[in-house]
Design a protein around this motif. Structure first.
Motif, mmCIF file in Angstrom:
data_model
loop_
_atom_site.group_PDB
_atom_site.id
_atom_site.type_symbol
_atom_site.label_atom_id
_atom_site.label_comp_id
_atom_site.label_asym_id
_atom_site.label_seq_id
_atom_site.Cartn_x
_atom_site.Cartn_y
_atom_site.Cartn_z
ATOM 1 N N VAL A 151 0.849 -1.202 0.000
ATOM 2 C CA VAL A 151 0.000 0.000 0.000
ATOM 3 C C VAL A 151 0.883 1.251 0.000
ATOM 4 C CG1 VAL A 151 -1.698 1.305 1.344
ATOM 5 C CG2 VAL A 151 -1.922 -1.158 1.147
ATOM 6 N N ILE A 152 1.931 1.243 0.835
ATOM 7 C CA ILE A 152 2.833 2.397 0.915
ATOM 8 C C ILE A 152 3.497 2.639 -0.440
ATOM 9 C CG2 ILE A 152 4.952 3.291 1.989
ATOM 10 C CD1 ILE A 152 4.120 1.784 4.544
ATOM 11 N N GLU A 154 -2.849 -12.475 -3.773
ATOM 12 C CA GLU A 154 -1.550 -12.135 -4.368
ATOM 13 C C GLU A 154 -1.359 -10.627 -4.448
ATOM 14 O OE1 GLU A 154 1.028 -14.406 -6.447
ATOM 15 O OE2 GLU A 154 0.492 -15.016 -4.428
ATOM 16 N N ASP A 155 -2.455 -9.933 -4.848
ATOM 17 C CA ASP A 155 -2.358 -8.475 -4.987
ATOM 18 C C ASP A 155 -3.745 -7.866 -4.949
ATOM 19 O OD1 ASP A 155 -1.172 -6.050 -5.206
ATOM 20 O OD2 ASP A 155 -0.086 -6.485 -7.060
ATOM 21 N N ILE A 156 -3.815 -6.635 -4.488
ATOM 22 C CA ILE A 156 -5.092 -5.909 -4.538
ATOM 23 C C ILE A 156 -4.859 -4.688 -5.416
ATOM 24 C CG2 ILE A 156 -6.887 -4.750 -3.201
ATOM 25 C CD1 ILE A 156 -5.917 -6.443 -0.772
ATOM 26 N N HIS A 157 -5.377 -4.756 -6.645
ATOM 27 C CA HIS A 157 -5.241 -3.626 -7.570
ATOM 28 C C HIS A 157 -6.418 -2.694 -7.372
ATOM 29 C CE1 HIS A 157 -1.926 -5.584 -9.437
ATOM 30 N NE2 HIS A 157 -2.637 -6.618 -9.852
ATOM 31 N N VAL A 158 -6.387 -1.602 -8.120
ATOM 32 C CA VAL A 158 -7.472 -0.624 -7.979
ATOM 33 C C VAL A 158 -8.786 -1.211 -8.507
ATOM 34 C CG1 VAL A 158 -8.190 1.718 -8.546
ATOM 35 C CG2 VAL A 158 -5.798 1.223 -8.214
ATOM 36 N N LEU A 159 -8.722 -2.046 -9.538
ATOM 37 C CA LEU A 159 -9.947 -2.577 -10.132
ATOM 38 C C LEU A 159 -10.219 -4.039 -9.784
ATOM 39 C CD1 LEU A 159 -9.806 -1.033 -13.727
ATOM 40 C CD2 LEU A 159 -11.121 -0.235 -11.781
ATOM 41 N N SER A 160 -9.205 -4.776 -9.409
ATOM 42 C CA SER A 160 -9.416 -6.203 -9.173
ATOM 43 C C SER A 160 -8.490 -6.737 -8.085
ATOM 44 C CB SER A 160 -9.161 -6.975 -10.471
ATOM 45 O OG SER A 160 -7.815 -6.787 -10.851
ATOM 46 N N THR A 161 -8.887 -7.905 -7.582
ATOM 47 C CA THR A 161 -8.064 -8.589 -6.579
ATOM 48 C C THR A 161 -7.590 -9.896 -7.200
ATOM 49 O OG1 THR A 161 -9.278 -7.609 -4.757
ATOM 50 C CG2 THR A 161 -8.118 -9.648 -4.282
ATOM 51 N N VAL A 195 -16.199 2.123 -12.488
ATOM 52 C CA VAL A 195 -16.195 3.024 -11.332
ATOM 53 C C VAL A 195 -16.533 2.239 -10.057
ATOM 54 C CG1 VAL A 195 -17.293 5.064 -10.312
ATOM 55 C CG2 VAL A 195 -16.727 5.030 -12.745
ATOM 56 N N ALA A 196 -17.498 1.331 -10.172
ATOM 57 C CA ALA A 196 -17.875 0.516 -9.002
ATOM 58 C C ALA A 196 -16.680 -0.307 -8.527
ATOM 59 C CB ALA A 196 -19.025 -0.410 -9.369
ATOM 60 N N ASN A 197 -15.944 -0.878 -9.494
ATOM 61 C CA ASN A 197 -14.755 -1.658 -9.129
ATOM 62 C C ASN A 197 -13.691 -0.784 -8.493
ATOM 63 O OD1 ASN A 197 -15.351 -4.329 -9.814
ATOM 64 N ND2 ASN A 197 -15.147 -3.858 -11.982
ATOM 65 N N LEU A 198 -13.556 0.438 -9.051
ATOM 66 C CA LEU A 198 -12.555 1.381 -8.547
ATOM 67 C C LEU A 198 -12.855 1.773 -7.105
ATOM 68 C CD1 LEU A 198 -10.170 3.338 -9.614
ATOM 69 C CD2 LEU A 198 -11.959 5.043 -9.607
ATOM 70 N N ILE A 199 -14.119 2.150 -6.868
ATOM 71 C CA ILE A 199 -14.518 2.563 -5.517
ATOM 72 C C ILE A 199 -14.363 1.376 -4.555
ATOM 73 C CG2 ILE A 199 -16.457 3.432 -4.090
ATOM 74 C CD1 ILE A 199 -15.527 5.513 -6.119
ATOM 75 N N SER A 200 -14.809 0.192 -4.996
ATOM 76 C CA SER A 200 -14.683 -1.005 -4.150
ATOM 77 C C SER A 200 -13.207 -1.271 -3.853
ATOM 78 C CB SER A 200 -15.281 -2.229 -4.845
ATOM 79 O OG SER A 200 -16.619 -2.002 -5.141
ATOM 80 N N GLY A 201 -12.358 -1.093 -4.859
ATOM 81 C CA GLY A 201 -10.920 -1.306 -4.690
ATOM 82 C C GLY A 201 -10.345 -0.373 -3.638
ATOM 83 N N LEU A 202 -10.788 0.905 -3.687
ATOM 84 C CA LEU A 202 -10.283 1.870 -2.699
ATOM 85 C C LEU A 202 -10.738 1.470 -1.291
ATOM 86 C CD1 LEU A 202 -10.783 5.226 -4.657
ATOM 87 C CD2 LEU A 202 -8.653 4.011 -4.212
ATOM 88 N N PHE A 203 -11.999 1.038 -1.189
ATOM 89 C CA PHE A 203 -12.500 0.587 0.116
ATOM 90 C C PHE A 203 -11.723 -0.631 0.597
ATOM 91 C CE2 PHE A 203 -16.409 3.104 -0.670
ATOM 92 C CZ PHE A 203 -16.462 3.744 0.559
ATOM 93 N N LEU A 204 -11.432 -1.539 -0.334
ATOM 94 C CA LEU A 204 -10.685 -2.750 0.052
ATOM 95 C C LEU A 204 -9.292 -2.399 0.555
ATOM 96 C CD1 LEU A 204 -11.511 -5.373 -2.735
ATOM 97 C CD2 LEU A 204 -12.114 -5.492 -0.335
ATOM 98 N N ILE A 205 -8.661 -1.414 -0.128
ATOM 99 C CA ILE A 205 -7.298 -1.032 0.257
ATOM 100 C C ILE A 205 -7.302 -0.358 1.628
ATOM 101 C CG2 ILE A 205 -5.417 0.571 -0.321
ATOM 102 C CD1 ILE A 205 -5.943 -0.201 -3.291
ATOM 103 N N PHE A 206 -8.324 0.472 1.887
ATOM 104 C CA PHE A 206 -8.291 1.216 3.148
ATOM 105 C C PHE A 206 -9.013 0.495 4.299
ATOM 106 C CE2 PHE A 206 -7.294 4.486 -0.022
ATOM 107 C CZ PHE A 206 -6.057 4.861 0.489
ATOM 108 N N GLU A 207 -10.105 -0.218 3.992
ATOM 109 C CA GLU A 207 -10.806 -0.942 5.065
ATOM 110 C C GLU A 207 -10.064 -2.233 5.422
ATOM 111 O OE1 GLU A 207 -14.950 -1.991 4.345
ATOM 112 O OE2 GLU A 207 -14.770 -3.418 5.993
#
Lengths: 285, 233
Positions: free
Chosen positions: A61-62, A139-146, A108-120
């Motif tokens: 994340v950093i 393995e990885d959490i991208h902005v659009l997919s995991t 956009v839904a994937n993007l927003i979900s991705g941001l929530f996944l990264i921060f929550e």
């Protein structure tokens, strides 16, 4: 006579569009390239410096934050060079954003979900999870997919919207987890001795946690066996290794102690006088 | 037992044989016991350091905490303090000494490691478990198995507190060695459920040498210097 300096200056001053010259475009390209190079250098150095010191998921994340912040700064600094007015962009951004939003709802839904996944962080990189029937390591959490690597080593890309809206089972979210076995022993064996043997094996295993204590008890009297239940807590990171290792050790020690693990069996009692078979039919004698 | 050894040494640590020798042009490190054998090739004839290391890494590193369960709980009066000695498990770290730095080559222990959970499965921490009696003086120990920790517990709250467990973070450990391994810990009891454990960078006896700190190499400068026991004592 041709003056090369004047010639280059003329080429650089050549207007591509509006007031933007070739020189401005070159400067823009240079700043963006420099930002990308600096971002990559920073990312690589961060990874090297912090790899052993902080958890892999946090480091990821950093790294991403630093990388995108540097590039964003580069883009914001370079845009005025090619005549893009950021104030105007902000006003236009609202309308454009609305149009893009409707046009690409799922992105956009994937993007927003991705941001929530990264921060929550309901899941972290390296966790063992089950989402939508897919089990494996994150393995990885991208902005659009995991990205999940299944236990068979298969690469699975799950859109973040699906991850976010599904039930997530995280097998390692807690530091410890419990597993259990049911071990059937023969009715002719000493169940108390079997419990004692199992207890000794569990207590000798380094990762069968001392606290919460293991539970070992006769749970039921089955058709073919006396069933002993063994419930053991282990560190989440090694629980599966412990589960496999411990069951084998229990089997070996029970055999050494002369305790048998029976096959399913059924005792059949014949009526007095046996069974007389007439014309293919069973008839009681 | 602990110390620095030139290449070519043969050591016997309570049945575990450690050797470094040259074979087929290779420099070899070799450790063997009845149950285990480790063989590694080293690039040059380096010195070998045998030091006590933070006892939380074997058989596999799953945590960096050590929980010592006191076999006799200690009661401390309000605003009082008590100093006593307890034991801790010894893990041997074998390091190769390079031209500028040292690197861990091998580790082993003669104890049987056991792990436990301190706190809840959700918020707690996995700890290496060790049980120890409380001693007023430095006790007789088997230095192959145990080290000695001097503990000063200071109760700064207005209630009596009962201390049954002490949890230490390997990132803060300062281990010293001589004939045996030692640490010097300080425990500040904040209330009946919360305490802070830290280490004092001073040996418990004169003449002891500082061991290589394996965990401090990975430590960030911003990390706290104490561990807060918040799930009871």
């Amino acid at each position: 006579m041709i003056d090369p300096v004047t010639d280059i200056a003329d080429v650089l001053a050549f207007k591509i569009y509006g007031d933007t010259s070739l020189y401005d475009v070159l400067i823009f390209t240079f700043v963006i390239s420099a930002a990308v190079i600096i971002a990559r250098i920073l990312r690589t150095n961060l990874r090297r410096t912090l790899k052993d010191r902080i958890a892999g998921d946090l480091l990821n994340v950093i790294e991403k934050l630093v990388y995108y912040i540097v590039i964003t700064i580069g883009v914001i600094s370079a845009l005025p060079q090619i005549g893009v007015n950021l104030t105007g962009l902000l006003v236009a951004g609202g309308i454009v954003g609305l149009v893009i939003g409707f046009a690409s709802q799922s992105v956009v839904a994937n993007l927003i979900s991705g941001l929530f996944l990264i921060f929550e962080r309901p899941v972290k990189i390296g966790d063992q999870i089950n989402v939508e029937g897919v089990s494996g390591f994150v393995e990885d959490i991208h902005v659009l997919s995991t990205i999940v690597r299944t236990y068979d080593g298969v690469y699975v890309r799950i859109p973040n919207e699906k991850v976010f809206s599904s039930s997530i089972t995280n097998f390692v979210a807690n530091v410890a987890r419990r597993f259990e076995y049911t071990i059937g022993i023969s009715y002719s064996d000493d169940a108390g001795k079997a419990v004692e043997v199992i207890r000794r094996v569990v207590e000798a295993h380094p990762f069968a946690l001392r606290n919460p204590p293991p539970a070992i008890f006769v749970d039921s009297l089955g058709d073919s066996s006396v069933n002993i239940v063994v419930k053991v807590w282990a560190p989440s990171t090694v629980w599966y290794d412990v589960k496999m290792d411990l069951l084998w050790k229990i089997k070996v020690e029970l055999e050494k102690a002369g305790i048998t693990i029976p096959f399913p069996q059924r005792v059949v009692h014949f009526a007095e006088g046996g069974v007389k078979i007439e014309s293919g039919k069973d008839v009681s004698a | 037992m602990f110390g620095s050894y030139e290449f070519g040494v043969t050591l016997n640590i309570d049945g575990i044989k450690i050797e470094t020798y040259k074979e087929d042009g290779f420099y070899v490190y070799h450790r063997r016991s009845e149950t285990q054998e480790v063989r590694k090739v080293i690039s040059f004839a380096s010195r070998l350091l045998v030091n006590p290391s933070e006892p939380v890494r074997l058989p596999k590193e799953v945590t960096h905490y050590l929980l010592i369960e006191l076999q006799e709980p200690v009661f401390i009066a309000p605003n009082d303090e008590l100093t006593f000695y307890i034991t801790f498990p010894v893990e041997f770290g074998v390091y190769v000494a390079g031209r500028k730095n040292v690197e861990l080559l091998d580790s082993f222990t003669l104890t049987s490691p056991k792990y436990t959970l301190y706190g809840t499965p959700k918020d707690g921490v996995i700890c290496r478990w060790w049980g120890s009696y409380v001693h007023r003086q430095i006790p007789e120990i088997d230095p192959y198995l145990e080290g000695i920790m001097k503990v000063n517990v200071k109760n700064i709250c207005d209630d009596w507190v009962e201390v049954k467990n002490l949890v230490f973070d390997a990132y803060h450990m300062k281990i010293y060695y001589g004939d045996f391994a030692s640490m010097h810990a300080a425990v500040k009891v904040i209330n009946t459920k919360v305490a802070e454990t830290s280490f004092i960078e001073r040996p418990i006896m004169d003449g002891m040498k500082k061991a290589v700190e394996l965990f401090s190499l990975r430590k960030l400068p911003v990390m706290r210097k104490a561990f807060v026991m918040e799930w009871g004592l």
